[in-house]
Design a protein around this motif. Sequence first.
Motif, PDB file in Angstrom:
ATOM      1  N   ARG A  31     -12.008   0.757   5.202  1.00 53.28           N
ATOM      2  CA  ARG A  31     -12.070   1.409   4.018  1.00 53.28           C
ATOM      3  C   ARG A  31     -13.545   0.855   3.649  1.00 53.28           C
ATOM      4  O   ARG A  31     -13.569  -0.639   3.782  1.00 53.28           O
ATOM      5  CB  ARG A  31     -11.121   1.264   2.970  1.00 53.28           C
ATOM      6  CG  ARG A  31     -11.284   2.026   1.668  1.00 53.28           C
ATOM      7  CD  ARG A  31      -9.969   1.622   0.982  1.00 53.28           C
ATOM      8  NE  ARG A  31     -10.480   0.612  -0.074  1.00 53.28           N
ATOM      9  CZ  ARG A  31      -9.563  -0.174  -0.631  1.00 53.28           C
ATOM     10  NH1 ARG A  31      -8.366  -0.214  -0.368  1.00 53.28           N
ATOM     11  NH2 ARG A  31     -10.040  -1.093  -1.294  1.00 53.28           N
ATOM     12  N   HIS A  62      -2.580   7.273  -4.472  1.00 56.39           N
ATOM     13  CA  HIS A  62      -2.325   7.484  -3.129  1.00 56.39           C
ATOM     14  C   HIS A  62      -1.600   6.346  -2.603  1.00 56.39           C
ATOM     15  O   HIS A  62      -1.217   5.516  -3.370  1.00 56.39           O
ATOM     16  CB  HIS A  62      -3.731   7.490  -2.383  1.00 56.39           C
ATOM     17  CG  HIS A  62      -4.340   6.173  -2.319  1.00 56.39           C
ATOM     18  ND1 HIS A  62      -5.228   5.662  -3.284  1.00 56.39           N
ATOM     19  CD2 HIS A  62      -4.362   4.955  -1.473  1.00 56.39           C
ATOM     20  CE1 HIS A  62      -5.808   4.590  -3.268  1.00 56.39           C
ATOM     21  NE2 HIS A  62      -5.367   4.227  -1.894  1.00 56.39           N
ATOM     22  N   ASN A  77       0.807  -1.271  -0.081  1.00 48.81           N
ATOM     23  CA  ASN A  77       0.159   0.082   0.038  1.00 48.81           C
ATOM     24  C   ASN A  77       0.982   1.113   0.035  1.00 48.81           C
ATOM     25  O   ASN A  77       0.336   2.346  -0.114  1.00 48.81           O
ATOM     26  CB  ASN A  77      -1.006   0.154   1.329  1.00 48.81           C
ATOM     27  CG  ASN A  77      -2.279  -0.607   0.978  1.00 48.81           C
ATOM     28  OD1 ASN A  77      -2.755  -0.506  -0.178  1.00 48.81           O
ATOM     29  ND2 ASN A  77      -3.048  -0.873   1.852  1.00 48.81           N
ATOM     30  N   HIS A 115      -1.135   4.032  -5.818  1.00 51.81           N
ATOM     31  CA  HIS A 115      -1.701   3.246  -6.585  1.00 51.81           C
ATOM     32  C   HIS A 115      -3.121   3.925  -6.608  1.00 51.81           C
ATOM     33  O   HIS A 115      -3.440   4.881  -5.839  1.00 51.81           O
ATOM     34  CB  HIS A 115      -1.717   1.951  -5.822  1.00 51.81           C
ATOM     35  CG  HIS A 115      -2.361   1.847  -4.342  1.00 51.81           C
ATOM     36  ND1 HIS A 115      -1.666   2.265  -3.251  1.00 51.81           N
ATOM     37  CD2 HIS A 115      -3.645   1.844  -3.959  1.00 51.81           C
ATOM     38  CE1 HIS A 115      -2.486   2.161  -2.365  1.00 51.81           C
ATOM     39  NE2 HIS A 115      -3.544   1.856  -2.454  1.00 51.81           N
ATOM     40  N   TRP A 134     -11.758   9.718  -1.538  1.00 52.72           N
ATOM     41  CA  TRP A 134     -10.761  10.092  -2.701  1.00 52.72           C
ATOM     42  C   TRP A 134     -11.501   9.468  -3.917  1.00 52.72           C
ATOM     43  O   TRP A 134     -12.373   8.539  -3.902  1.00 52.72           O
ATOM     44  CB  TRP A 134      -9.313   9.744  -2.586  1.00 52.72           C
ATOM     45  CG  TRP A 134      -9.123   8.477  -2.458  1.00 52.72           C
ATOM     46  CD1 TRP A 134      -8.908   7.478  -3.417  1.00 52.72           C
ATOM     47  CD2 TRP A 134      -8.677   7.452  -1.084  1.00 52.72           C
ATOM     48  NE1 TRP A 134      -8.539   6.024  -2.662  1.00 52.72           N
ATOM     49  CE2 TRP A 134      -8.305   6.228  -1.545  1.00 52.72           C
ATOM     50  CE3 TRP A 134      -8.876   7.989   0.158  1.00 52.72           C
ATOM     51  CZ2 TRP A 134      -8.221   5.336  -0.680  1.00 52.72           C
ATOM     52  CZ3 TRP A 134      -8.531   7.054   1.186  1.00 52.72           C
ATOM     53  CH2 TRP A 134      -8.180   5.831   0.907  1.00 52.72           C
ATOM     54  N   ASP A 193      -7.222   2.509  -6.067  1.00 50.89           N
ATOM     55  CA  ASP A 193      -7.835   1.327  -5.523  1.00 50.89           C
ATOM     56  C   ASP A 193      -8.599   0.528  -6.790  1.00 50.89           C
ATOM     57  O   ASP A 193      -9.363   1.346  -7.414  1.00 50.89           O
ATOM     58  CB  ASP A 193      -8.889   1.621  -4.496  1.00 50.89           C
ATOM     59  CG  ASP A 193      -7.864   2.136  -3.132  1.00 50.89           C
ATOM     60  OD1 ASP A 193      -6.946   1.382  -3.028  1.00 50.89           O
ATOM     61  OD2 ASP A 193      -8.538   2.849  -2.575  1.00 50.89           O
TER      62      ASP A 193
HETATM   63 MN    MN Z   1      -5.375   1.929  -1.589  1.00 49.24          MN
END
Ligand code: MN
Length: 296
Positions: free
Chosen positions: A275, A260, A107, A111, A253, A113
């Motif tokens: 998340r 991010h 992470n 990247h 986001w 998502d």
């Molecule tokens: Mn992520």
Amino acid sequence: MNTLNVIPLGPGFAAEIRGIGMAEVANDAAAYAAVRAAFEEHSVLVFRRQPVTDELQVAFSRRFGPLETAKAASRGEGTPFSILTNVEPDGSLVTPDHKEALRARANQLWHTDSCFKIPPALASVLSARTIPTHGGETEFVSMRSAWQRLAPELRARLDGAYAWHDYAHSRGKIAPHLASERERSAMPPVSWRMRWRNPANGRDALYMASHTFGIDGMPREEALRLIDELTALATQPDQVYQHRWQAGDVVMWDNRATLHRGRPWPEDQPRYMIRTTISATDDDGLDAMWPQRSAA
Ligand code: MN
Ligand code: OGA
């Protein structure tokens, strides 16, 4: 409805939202519309001092579209919650070679998502449940800005290009078998257009990330080199908004228009983040992202 107050935070994107909280977005269509407009404009929204619960996070997120279920073999699999943490269910902290510790390192690569999923993600909503005393920031860059800063010839080339994304590719940069067979077969490589146009405002963003391993019509080595160059351009230090987490923070986001990454934190301190992820639909411009032809 309270009036929305938008406080710019980053270099040309990212803003703190004041005056409207998650509960109002969940319960009031006008509050949602105002926050949705801010999301389309600023790409990263920060909400401070929220009374976060799992239920509120889902009710807020659900406004923006359908929710993903957490991916195969992850903490939270089959629920709407992706759990990012170094805390074991029994409360102990993981060791540095533990799968969750390696995942945290993956992470820390720039990247977006779920570009490796069908459908990919519109947005992510991340809430801080336990934060370390220092470190563990999350950093963002704008892929609209990256698109604008491309040399015109390259931008024209990428405008009609299609890139391949694979969860196993980014995991492989950290440890060869970090993505298991089960994860690989659940998430085979997918391809999307490299320019994501936002139908709300016509603004274009470069769409690629640490998961990206190929570009149609380009030799593999050349594509990987170009992906590295594009990432370097997008993530120049003066382009970064760094979010320093406070208790009660929720950050949302736009995965179409940002990259991010997480930052490291002391391994003897707990960090627990939850998340929720909203899938993109044709209304979010996904209809124009499908590959014109399939290649592998
Ligand atoms: Mn992520
Ligand atoms: C995520 C992510 C980074 C972090 O939630 O998708 O990449 O700082 N998080 O936890």
